[in-house]
Write a protein that holds these residues in place. Structure first.
Motif, mmCIF file in Angstrom:
data_model
loop_
_atom_site.group_PDB
_atom_site.id
_atom_site.type_symbol
_atom_site.label_atom_id
_atom_site.label_comp_id
_atom_site.label_asym_id
_atom_site.label_seq_id
_atom_site.Cartn_x
_atom_site.Cartn_y
_atom_site.Cartn_z
ATOM 1 N N PRO A 46 0.801 -1.240 0.000
ATOM 2 C CA PRO A 46 0.000 0.000 0.000
ATOM 3 C C PRO A 46 0.827 1.279 0.000
ATOM 4 O O PRO A 46 0.503 2.227 -0.719
ATOM 5 C CB PRO A 46 -0.832 -0.128 1.283
ATOM 6 C CG PRO A 46 -0.941 -1.602 1.517
ATOM 7 C CD PRO A 46 0.374 -2.182 1.046
ATOM 8 N N ASP A 47 1.896 1.327 0.790
ATOM 9 C CA ASP A 47 2.696 2.550 0.831
ATOM 10 C C ASP A 47 3.451 2.759 -0.475
ATOM 11 O O ASP A 47 3.653 3.895 -0.909
ATOM 12 C CB ASP A 47 3.654 2.531 2.023
ATOM 13 C CG ASP A 47 4.612 1.353 1.991
ATOM 14 O OD1 ASP A 47 4.271 0.322 1.361
ATOM 15 O OD2 ASP A 47 5.703 1.444 2.599
ATOM 16 N N VAL A 48 3.874 1.662 -1.115
ATOM 17 C CA VAL A 48 4.565 1.754 -2.407
ATOM 18 C C VAL A 48 3.601 2.262 -3.472
ATOM 19 O O VAL A 48 3.928 3.150 -4.263
ATOM 20 C CB VAL A 48 5.151 0.390 -2.811
ATOM 21 C CG1 VAL A 48 5.688 0.433 -4.238
ATOM 22 C CG2 VAL A 48 6.244 -0.030 -1.842
ATOM 23 N N LYS A 49 2.392 1.692 -3.490
ATOM 24 C CA LYS A 49 1.382 2.125 -4.463
ATOM 25 C C LYS A 49 1.080 3.616 -4.296
ATOM 26 O O LYS A 49 1.043 4.367 -5.290
ATOM 27 C CB LYS A 49 0.112 1.312 -4.285
ATOM 28 C CG LYS A 49 -1.039 1.791 -5.175
ATOM 29 C CD LYS A 49 -2.345 1.123 -4.810
ATOM 30 C CE LYS A 49 -3.497 1.761 -5.575
ATOM 31 N NZ LYS A 49 -4.817 1.217 -5.190
ATOM 32 N N ILE A 73 -1.766 4.115 -15.136
ATOM 33 C CA ILE A 73 -0.415 4.281 -14.601
ATOM 34 C C ILE A 73 0.091 2.879 -14.305
ATOM 35 O O ILE A 73 -0.540 2.141 -13.531
ATOM 36 C CB ILE A 73 -0.411 5.140 -13.322
ATOM 37 C CG1 ILE A 73 -0.962 6.546 -13.622
ATOM 38 C CG2 ILE A 73 0.991 5.231 -12.736
ATOM 39 C CD1 ILE A 73 -1.230 7.373 -12.374
ATOM 40 N N THR A 74 1.185 2.494 -14.930
ATOM 41 C CA THR A 74 1.636 1.107 -14.836
ATOM 42 C C THR A 74 3.110 1.028 -14.479
ATOM 43 O O THR A 74 3.854 2.011 -14.614
ATOM 44 C CB THR A 74 1.422 0.367 -16.176
ATOM 45 O OG1 THR A 74 2.296 0.942 -17.176
ATOM 46 C CG2 THR A 74 -0.017 0.475 -16.639
ATOM 47 N N ILE A 75 3.524 -0.139 -14.025
ATOM 48 C CA ILE A 75 4.950 -0.451 -13.925
ATOM 49 C C ILE A 75 5.206 -1.728 -14.714
ATOM 50 O O ILE A 75 4.339 -2.603 -14.813
ATOM 51 C CB ILE A 75 5.434 -0.606 -12.462
ATOM 52 C CG1 ILE A 75 4.691 -1.727 -11.741
ATOM 53 C CG2 ILE A 75 5.305 0.682 -11.713
ATOM 54 C CD1 ILE A 75 5.262 -2.018 -10.367
ATOM 55 N N SER A 76 6.393 -1.798 -15.299
ATOM 56 C CA SER A 76 6.788 -2.956 -16.093
ATOM 57 C C SER A 76 8.284 -3.168 -15.917
ATOM 58 O O SER A 76 8.916 -2.522 -15.083
ATOM 59 C CB SER A 76 6.418 -2.748 -17.564
ATOM 60 O OG SER A 76 6.993 -1.542 -18.052
ATOM 61 N N LEU A 148 -2.754 2.179 -11.053
ATOM 62 C CA LEU A 148 -3.999 2.925 -10.899
ATOM 63 C C LEU A 148 -5.143 2.013 -10.459
ATOM 64 O O LEU A 148 -5.958 2.375 -9.601
ATOM 65 C CB LEU A 148 -4.347 3.613 -12.217
ATOM 66 C CG LEU A 148 -5.360 4.745 -12.174
ATOM 67 C CD1 LEU A 148 -4.901 5.873 -11.271
ATOM 68 C CD2 LEU A 148 -5.623 5.266 -13.580
ATOM 69 N N ASN A 149 -5.214 0.814 -11.039
ATOM 70 C CA ASN A 149 -6.312 -0.118 -10.747
ATOM 71 C C ASN A 149 -5.910 -1.239 -9.796
ATOM 72 O O ASN A 149 -6.738 -2.092 -9.468
ATOM 73 C CB ASN A 149 -6.841 -0.712 -12.060
ATOM 74 C CG ASN A 149 -7.352 0.342 -13.014
ATOM 75 O OD1 ASN A 149 -8.139 1.199 -12.643
ATOM 76 N ND2 ASN A 149 -6.877 0.296 -14.258
ATOM 77 N N ASP A 150 -4.637 -1.244 -9.396
ATOM 78 C CA ASP A 150 -4.130 -2.233 -8.440
ATOM 79 C C ASP A 150 -4.409 -3.667 -8.890
ATOM 80 O O ASP A 150 -4.926 -4.498 -8.132
ATOM 81 C CB ASP A 150 -4.737 -1.993 -7.056
ATOM 82 C CG ASP A 150 -3.902 -2.634 -5.945
ATOM 83 O OD1 ASP A 150 -2.721 -2.935 -6.201
ATOM 84 O OD2 ASP A 150 -4.432 -2.824 -4.829
#
Length: 276
Positions: A46-49, A73-76, A148-150
């Motif tokens: 949660p804190d990272v997100k 918003i994504t990470i890859s 963004l959408n977890d």
């Protein structure tokens, strides 16, 4: 004036070491996702997100486009897969509908470079690298996660990719030679140009062939061997030297308690008319 410092060639690496370097070892698969970022259920902590969303919002504002059509918003990359290392970045993408006008692409690229160069943002020790991604050009990555959408867009997998060892070796040698020449030149402009070339080289490779492409693998080897670090160290050294004033050399027989050094002369009075 002291002589300019030049890195000896062995402070980078012997390029022949690459012949003994197994490129299958360039990519290691860990048993779990990076525990600094992910919980046991393979979701972002949660804190990272929350922090990634904050960073993304700051980057979005820096773009200066009010009607930006943000889709996700994504990470890859490695930190969204099992292939992370202590040197892996967190690749944070703003996914947007980009106009077809190439001016926008140039603007986004320029803003990205400026933002990444001006900021040193880390989450739990991992650097965050910002990108603007077109919705029509999906990334090629072993894993992709929507911040963004977890939720996962592409679940990470542990499939070993086919690594093109010869192509990677050739690309590595090319970049190595550029870095070696730049460091030995003692020219900050040349070093900056090489750094930009390496970044562009890597990004173009990621866009075309993804994480296991020859360009990205060559970049990983350069980083792991410390060559990229040497470029930045040399650039900083030249910058510090430019701002420094060389120390004035003092004569060995100078006595700090004696008379100040200076021209030795005896004052004379003007001669008047002589009377016999």
């Amino acid at each position: 004036m002291t002589a300019a410092f030049v890195y000896p060639i062995n402070t980078i690496m012997n390029i022949q070491e690459l012949d003994a370097y197994n490129l299958d070892d360039a990519v290691k698969f860990n048993d779990q996702l990076n525990p600094a970022l992910w919980d046991r259920n393979e979701h972002l902590k949660p804190d990272v997100k929350a922090q990634l969303l904050l960073i993304a919002e700051d980057f979005k504002e820096s773009l200066g486009i009010k009607d930006l059509d943000l889709k996700d918003i994504t990470i890859s990359g490695s930190n969204a897969a099992y292939t992370y290392t202590p040197n892996s970045d967190i690749d944070l993408h703003l996914v947007v509908d980009q106009p077809e006008d190439p001016v926008y692409r140039e603007l986004f690229d320029a803003k990205k470079v400026i933002y990444n160069d001006q900021h040193d943002i880390k989450i739990n020790g991992y650097e965050v690298e910002l990108y603007v991604q077109d919705t029509n050009k999906p990334v090629i990555s072993l894993g992709e996660y929507s911040v963004l959408n977890d939720k996962w867009i592409r679940l990470p997998r542990k499939d070993k990719a086919n690594l093109d060892q010869e192509a990677t070796r050739l690309k590595y040698k090319k970049l190595y030679k550029l870095a070696e020449f730049a460091i030995k030149s003692n020219d900050s402009d040349k070093i900056e140009n090489v750094i930009k070339t390496i970044k562009k080289y890597r990004q173009s490779g990621l866009d075309k062939t993804g994480e296991f492409g020859p360009e990205n693998l060559a970049f990983k080897i350069l980083r792991r061997k410390g060559i990229i670090g040497k470029l930045y160290e040399k650039l900083q050294e030249l910058h510090d030297k430019k701002l420094s004033l060389p120390e004035t050399r003092v004569s060995d027989d100078y006595d700090p308690n004696g008379r100040p050094p200076g021209p030795e002369f005896k004052p004379t009075m003007p001669q008047g008319d002589r009377k016999s």
